[in-house]
Design a protein around this motif. Sequence first.
Motif, PDB file in Angstrom:
ATOM      1  N   ARG A  18     110.291 -26.653 -43.842  1.00 26.66           N
ATOM      2  CA  ARG A  18     109.436 -25.455 -43.782  1.00 26.66           C
ATOM      3  C   ARG A  18     108.818 -25.282 -42.405  1.00 26.66           C
ATOM      4  NH1 ARG A  18     104.384 -23.885 -44.221  1.00 26.66           N
ATOM      5  NH2 ARG A  18     103.568 -25.977 -44.384  1.00 26.66           N
ATOM      6  N   ARG A  21     111.552 -24.336 -39.849  1.00 26.78           N
ATOM      7  CA  ARG A  21     112.121 -23.009 -40.075  1.00 26.78           C
ATOM      8  C   ARG A  21     111.141 -21.902 -39.710  1.00 26.78           C
ATOM      9  NH1 ARG A  21     114.718 -20.467 -45.604  1.00 26.78           N
ATOM     10  NH2 ARG A  21     115.248 -18.483 -44.663  1.00 26.78           N
ATOM     11  N   TYR A  22     109.886 -22.036 -40.159  1.00 26.44           N
ATOM     12  CA  TYR A  22     108.903 -20.968 -39.962  1.00 26.44           C
ATOM     13  C   TYR A  22     107.951 -21.231 -38.796  1.00 26.44           C
ATOM     14  CZ  TYR A  22     110.586 -19.578 -44.540  1.00 26.44           C
ATOM     15  OH  TYR A  22     111.387 -19.203 -45.589  1.00 26.44           O
TER      16      TYR A  22
END
Length: 132
Positions: A18, A21-22
């Motif tokens: 997470r 990715r973000y």
Amino acid sequence: GLYRPRAFQQLYDLEVARCQRYEVPATLVSLRIGNLTELVGGQAGQQLRRLTGEIKELLAGIFRDTDLLTDVSQDPILVIFTHTRIDDAQNALDRLEENLSDLVSAQIEIQSTAYDLREEAPDLDEVRREAE
């Protein structure tokens, strides 16, 4: 919450993915509470249960519901501070050290290593070995 090693590993893998990715901040901390065992080791029975309960309350007051911890009986304790930069995680550890010292009326030494999960995702077994 508190998690056993296997569940913590699964949550760690999800959190790393997470973060990368973000590009949201998260910090992994390897934490050893140096002399706490020696300080409370002389406690017995009801006193030890009371002190253990107070320590758990203290941890609950410092760590957020969204922070993920290994079982506190593990050494080192691993903590994932979600949505948290390293410097903010260090502030929480400073509060923990100060509050634990006040609780047991002695200086507590906390040794920690922090990792920015956006930048690096160390192997948890390696992190545990480095803490020894």
